[in-house]
Enzyme design. Structure first.
Site, PDB file in Angstrom:
ATOM      1  N   GLY A  18      75.491  -3.050  42.141  1.00 17.00           N
ATOM      2  CA  GLY A  18      76.509  -3.697  41.130  1.00 17.00           C
ATOM      3  C   GLY A  18      75.967  -4.841  40.912  1.00 17.00           C
ATOM      4  N   SER A  19      77.252  -5.835  40.563  1.00 13.68           N
ATOM      5  CA  SER A  19      76.477  -7.430  40.062  1.00 13.68           C
ATOM      6  C   SER A  19      76.096  -8.231  41.338  1.00 13.68           C
ATOM      7  CB  SER A  19      77.980  -7.955  39.686  1.00 13.68           C
ATOM      8  OG  SER A  19      79.321  -8.156  41.149  1.00 13.68           O
ATOM      9  N   GLY A  38      76.338  -8.696  46.114  1.00 12.55           N
ATOM     10  CA  GLY A  38      75.023  -8.277  46.431  1.00 12.55           C
ATOM     11  C   GLY A  38      75.346  -9.338  47.420  1.00 12.55           C
ATOM     12  N   GLU A  65      70.947  -3.108  44.373  1.00 15.31           N
ATOM     13  CA  GLU A  65      70.194  -3.242  42.637  1.00 15.31           C
ATOM     14  C   GLU A  65      71.631  -3.700  42.272  1.00 15.31           C
ATOM     15  OE1 GLU A  65      68.191  -1.519  42.153  1.00 15.31           O
ATOM     16  OE2 GLU A  65      67.227   0.230  43.289  1.00 15.31           O
TER      17      GLU A  65
END
Length: 494
Positions: free
Chosen positions: A226-227, A231, A248
């Site tokens: 995701g963004s 994270g 990721e």
């Protein structure tokens, strides 16, 4: 939009009442309502399933994944169409995403017979030093809307053959594809034989469920896509309990266009990388760094190509650009274009496009933005089809521009000069560096992931399976003496 027959073929039955409404970005029509599930209970079921699954031999675990790949092949068209309906990506991309699932399953099946460690020379006589690899436990997977099934499969196929159980927190925007994956997995399980209940849990839920996965000590590994903001929120929570995370996150990917480049090839590659999935890929091309001598030629070609892009209903043959996921995504695109203008940029395109029969979809013309410098808006990732174009004079300057952003996912160069290509590959600070292809469209055979604000994780091919296992170093003494390492003497008789 009546998706009931499609869902029925995929084995998904929705109740009349559900907690999560699902709307297609194609035309804004409702697709159904999905019931929310208890993430805590799902983790408990997965933990119990792991206790049984870890004892199954790895090649046998690979057989389940092989059966799943067969099931995906038989339902590729239906699942690919559902991906398109739920995400708005064109049908070819929806089908391609299911093919990614099949490919990673095939990779994992072969891997199930290759989960090996090293035998290491010991300094002590009659001793053997070796590594062994063991399943981790429950693997939590958090996926994003833009790749609603492939990213899960990258994790699931490897995690399963490594002996783990799964809890998948799917995006609230794309829960139907997740439920379809679960239904197809259960069909494969029926062909395989008995599997422990809870081996593959699917939880359509909001952000609170992702936080639960991050905080719960029963979750051995949290793999989150995701963004960067996501994270930053989840990683410290996992670290606080000394857990493992595989992140990721965002990308702000560049391509360097050299004077020697094959422009016919480069323009085609730039086009797909910049507008594929309506610019909503973490690997989308967002920055084009062009040698100043060829800028006018390149811009003429790009403007002509952009003007010919078929924008419309992604289900129709010939469409190359579908809608953004929702109104918020369109608004973010407009905000970035306004900021680009304020920072000296010249914008071509970017306006809303009316598509017959899809009045409530958020369709936008792809935007080309000529920028005088790599300003603040350029260094920020916007999940939309915006391509910022800048110039350079020396390759070292171009590589500095490539690296001068917080993200470090993917990068590329277009050149026919071997020295330029090698200099770039050594100089790019990204996890992916390509020559004469764009930064998007990775194959599953290689490790996928980036550096810096892109998270540092690696998924899919190469040796990424090691993230889903724990390593033990074993020393075996087959002799009658007890020599110590480093020549240490510890003798009670002296």
């Amino acid at each position: 939009m009546d998706v009931a027959p499609l869902l029925s073929r995929l084995g998904v039955e929705l109740p009349e009442l559900g907690d999560i409404p699902v709307t297609s970005p194609i035309d804004g029509t409702p697709m159904g309502r999905v019931p929310a599930r208890d993430i805590d209970a799902a983790i408990g079921r997965a933990q119990a399933a792991f206790a049984a699954w870890k004892t199954v031999p790895a090649p046998r675990r690979g057989e389940l994944v092989r059966r799943f790949a067969e099931t995906l092949r038989n339902h590729k068209d239906d699942l690919g169409l559902l991906v398109t309906l739920e995400t708005g990506k064109i049908l070819q991309e929806g089908l391609g995403e299911v093919q990614e699932m099949i490919d990673i399953c095939d990779f994992a099946v072969g891997l199930s017979r290759q989960l090996h460690g090293l035998t290491i020379a010991s300094e002590r006589p009659h001793h053997r030093l070796m590594e062994s690899w063991h399943p981790l436990g429950v693997v939590g997977i958090v996926s994003a809307f833009n790749f609603p099934v492939a990213v899960w499969a990258w994790n699931a196929a490897l995690a399963l053959v490594c002996g783990n159980a799964l809890v998948w927190k799917t995006s609230e925007k794309t829960p139907l594809t997740a439920l379809a994956c679960k239904a197809l997995f259960l069909r494969a399980a029926n062909m395989f034989g008995d599997i422990p209940d809870g081996l593959c849990e699917v939880v359509p839920a909001g952000r609170d469920a992702a936080v639960t996965l991050a905080d719960d000590r029963r979750v051995a590994l949290l793999s989150a896509t995701g963004s960067t903001a996501m994270g930053r929120a989840l990683a410290p929570r996992v670290a606080a309990r000394l857990g493992r995370s595989l992140l990721e996150l965002g990308g702000n990917n560049a391509a360097i266009l050299c004077p020697s480049a094959d422009l016919d090839l480069a323009v085609r590659a730039i086009l797909f990388a910049a507008i594929g999935t309506a610019g909503q890929r973490c690997t989308s091309l967002r920055r084009l760094i062009v040698h100043h001598e060829i800028l006018d030629t390149v811009m003429d070609r790009l403007k002509a190509a952009y003007g010919r892009i078929p924008i419309g209903d992604p289900r129709l043959p010939g469409t190359l650009l579908g809608p953004l996921i929702d109104e918020a995504a369109f608004a973010a695109m407009q905000d970035s274009l306004a900021q680009a203008k304020a920072e000296g940029g010249t914008v071509t395109g970017g306006h809303r496009v009316a598509v017959p029969g899809c009045a409530d979809g958020w369709y936008a013309a792809p935007a080309l933005v000529e920028m005088p410098t790599q300003s603040g808006v350029v260094r920020r990732e916007t999940f939309a089809p915006i391509l910022y174009v800048m110039t350079y004079r020396t390759l070292d300057q171009a590589i500095v521009l490539n690296n001068q952003v917080d993200q470090g996912l993917s990068s590329s160069i277009f050149t026919t000069d071997l020295r330029e290509a090698e200099h770039f590959l050594a100089g790019s600070d990204c996890g992916i560096a390509n020559v004469n292809i764009g930064p998007s469209g990775a194959e599953i055979g290689g490790a996928f992931g980036g550096e810096k604000d892109s998270g540092g994780g690696r998924e899919a091919g190469s040796d990424c399976w090691k993230a889903y296992m724990r390593r033990a170093t074993n020393t075996i003494n087959a002799g009658r003496d007890l020599p110590l390492a480093q020549g240490i003497r510890f003798d009670l008789d002296k």
